[in-house]
Structure formats: structure tokens, C-alpha cells
Design a protein around this motif. Structure first.
Motif, PDB file in Angstrom:
ATOM      1  N   UNK A 101      78.293  84.781  66.203  1.00 32.39           N
ATOM      2  CA  UNK A 101      79.508  85.580  66.120  1.00 32.39           C
ATOM      3  C   UNK A 101      80.804  84.770  65.940  1.00 32.39           C
ATOM      4  N   UNK A 102      80.974  83.690  66.747  1.00 31.59           N
ATOM      5  CA  UNK A 102      82.242  82.955  66.609  1.00 31.59           C
ATOM      6  C   UNK A 102      82.371  82.276  65.249  1.00 31.59           C
ATOM      7  N   UNK A 103      81.246  81.908  64.682  1.00 28.11           N
ATOM      8  CA  UNK A 103      81.293  81.309  63.339  1.00 28.11           C
ATOM      9  C   UNK A 103      81.813  82.363  62.360  1.00 28.11           C
ATOM     10  N   UNK A 104      81.266  83.573  62.461  1.00 34.54           N
ATOM     11  CA  UNK A 104      81.662  84.629  61.538  1.00 34.54           C
ATOM     12  C   UNK A 104      83.134  84.997  61.716  1.00 34.54           C
ATOM     13  N   UNK A 105      83.560  85.116  62.981  1.00 31.19           N
ATOM     14  CA  UNK A 105      84.968  85.492  63.210  1.00 31.19           C
ATOM     15  C   UNK A 105      85.901  84.457  62.580  1.00 31.19           C
ATOM     16  N   UNK A 106      85.564  83.209  62.802  1.00 32.02           N
ATOM     17  CA  UNK A 106      86.378  82.125  62.293  1.00 32.02           C
ATOM     18  C   UNK A 106      86.444  82.148  60.751  1.00 32.02           C
ATOM     19  N   UNK A 107      85.280  82.325  60.134  1.00 32.01           N
ATOM     20  CA  UNK A 107      85.255  82.273  58.666  1.00 32.01           C
ATOM     21  C   UNK A 107      85.854  83.529  58.031  1.00 32.01           C
ATOM     22  N   UNK A 108      85.671  84.667  58.681  1.00 28.48           N
ATOM     23  CA  UNK A 108      86.279  85.900  58.149  1.00 28.48           C
ATOM     24  C   UNK A 108      87.806  85.741  58.155  1.00 28.48           C
ATOM     25  N   UNK A 109      88.351  85.192  59.242  1.00 34.64           N
ATOM     26  CA  UNK A 109      89.807  84.950  59.298  1.00 34.64           C
ATOM     27  C   UNK A 109      90.254  84.033  58.171  1.00 34.64           C
ATOM     28  N   UNK A 110      89.481  82.971  57.970  1.00 33.83           N
ATOM     29  CA  UNK A 110      89.828  82.012  56.914  1.00 33.83           C
ATOM     30  C   UNK A 110      89.776  82.695  55.532  1.00 33.83           C
ATOM     31  N   UNK A 111      88.745  83.512  55.323  1.00 29.22           N
ATOM     32  CA  UNK A 111      88.610  84.203  54.026  1.00 29.22           C
ATOM     33  C   UNK A 111      89.794  85.142  53.776  1.00 29.22           C
TER      34      UNK A 111
END
Ligand code: DC
Length: 218
Positions: A101-111
């Protein structure tokens, strides 16, 4: 005028990146390969022996690495990793990293951040459902596992990789299974996405379809 967002989702090997690159060139849109971001984090974790189950260690990684994309080149902490992120060891582990989950949250923000103020085309698994649920154009691109394995096998053989078709098919099926059954943002068609099956379509037919949609919005 509002920026245009084109979301292309679908399973591994359905042709998303090929289509997205051509469309980006044709309309001077920015292309964002979101899979490459998950791949770069995976590569870093593998090279630094980070335990995928250790949430604190993963958080530390996310706080301390820089991901950069320039055209079709990818940089991890300023080192080019364009080739490395396509290696088998990354293919075999990326689904695990992408389910954290934290990986996804981080990358979604970056995207979202790097898409700001631009016309963009992004390909991934959750673009139309999570990253940009309001994207003006949403495509869900599929193809049979056999067709996708055939394409990937051809690519790998051309690159000189020693692998059998059955191994490629098995790995595609495994990745499909993990990507579509994971708890966090599973691979899923958004309700308002158009599904295109590229098994029965020529690449130009897919390109024409998306081009028409873009031209309606320009
Ligand atoms: O598109 P690809 O094969 O480079 O993606 C690598 C992996 O990353 C794949 O197993 C699914 C995951 N992924 C994801 O979960 N969400 C995205 N937006 C893009 C990729």
C-alpha cells in the motif's frame, strides 16, 4: 483549456506502452510509464536486500530514493537503469512490490504531481480507477494470455534472452493473477473505460480509435 488525460490500463503485454508511446508522439503529450516506477523500486529493493515484508524499511526506501524519467530512459538515484528494470529478476518480483500500500500511495502521488499542467498519457493498472478517475479518455486494453506471451517471447528472444515460450506464458499468468487479485488497487476495468481486445485488432485500429477520441477533446 483543461489538460487532457488519457488513461490506458490492462494486463502485462497487452500493448499498452507501444500504443501510449505512439499517441504521445503524435500529439506531443507527455508519456508516463507507471509500470517503470514500480520496477525501479523493485530493482532498488533487490539490489539492497530490502525485505519486502519490512514496512519500515520500504518506507525508508521511498523517502530516500529519486526516480526520474527522460524520454524512454529511466534513472534511479541519478543512475540509468533502463535495461535493468526489464530483467527477469525484476519481472518476477515487481508484482509483490506493487501490492504494498505505501508504495502505491507514494507512486500515485508522484504520478499526479508529474502530470500537473500537461496533456498526458499514462499506462498502468489503476490509472482510470485510482490515479485519474476523471480522465477524459479511458482505455482498457486486453489480449489473450497466449497472444501476450507470444509477443513477450518474441521480444525476449530478439534481445538474446534464453527462455522458453512456456516459461513466458507461465510468468504472464502468474503476474495477471497477482495483479488482479491483490487487495490494493487491483487491475480492473473502470466502469466508464472502453475495453479493446488487441488480440483481434491491428495496432492501427487501436491507434485510430484513441486518436479520434483525443481529437474530439483538442
Ligand atoms: O506494465 P509493467 O509490466 O511494466 O508493470 C510492472 C508491474 O507493476 C506489474 O506487475 C503491475 C504493476 N503496476 C501496477 O500495479 N500499477 C501500475 N499503475 C503499473 C504497474
Amino acid at each position: 483549456m483543461k489538460n487532457i488525460i488519457v488513461a490506458i490500463d490492462g494486463p502485462a503485454g497487452s500493448g499498452k506502452s507501444t500504443i501510449a508511446k505512439i499517441i504521445a508522439d503524435r500529439y506531443s503529450f507527455t508519456y508516463i510509464d507507471t509500470g517503470a516506477m514500480y520496477r525501479m523500486i523493485t530493482l532498488y529493493c533487490l539490489d539492497n536486500n530490502i525485505d519486502f515484508e519490512d514496512e519500515l524499511a520500504i518506507k525508508n526506501v521511498l523517502d530516500n530514493i529519486s526516480l526520474d524519467m527522460q524520454g524512454d530512459k529511466f534513472f534511479l538515484n541519478n543512475k540509468e537503469v533502463t535495461k535493468e528494470i526489464r530483467e527477469t529478476r525484476v519481472n518476477e518480483n515487481v508484482s509483490k512490490i506493487a501490492s504494498i500500500r505505501i508504495v502505491r500511495e507514494n507512486l500515485v502521488n508522484l504520478q499526479r504531481k508529474i502530470s500537473q499542467g500537461k496533456n498526458v498519457i499514462l499506462d498502468g493498472r489503476d490509472i482510470g480507477t485510482v490515479v485519474f478517475p476523471n480522465a477524459q479518455i479511458k482505455i482498457y486494453l486486453i489480449a489473450s494470455p497466449e497472444e501476450r506471451a507470444k509477443r513477450r517471447y518474441k521480444e525476449l528472444i530478439q534481445k538474446g534472452t534464453e527462455i522458453s515460450y512456456d516459461e513466458v506464458l507461465k510468468s504472464i499468468k502468474e503476474r495477471d493473477y497477482i495483479d488482479s487479485t491483490r487487495k490494493e488497487s487491483p487491475l480492473m476495468k473502470a466502469d466508464d473505460a472502453v475495453e479493446l481486445d488487441s488480440t483481434g485488432l491491428k495496432i492501427d485500429e487501436v491507434l485510430d480509435f484513441i486518436s479520434k477520441k483525443i481529437e474530439e477533446k483538442l
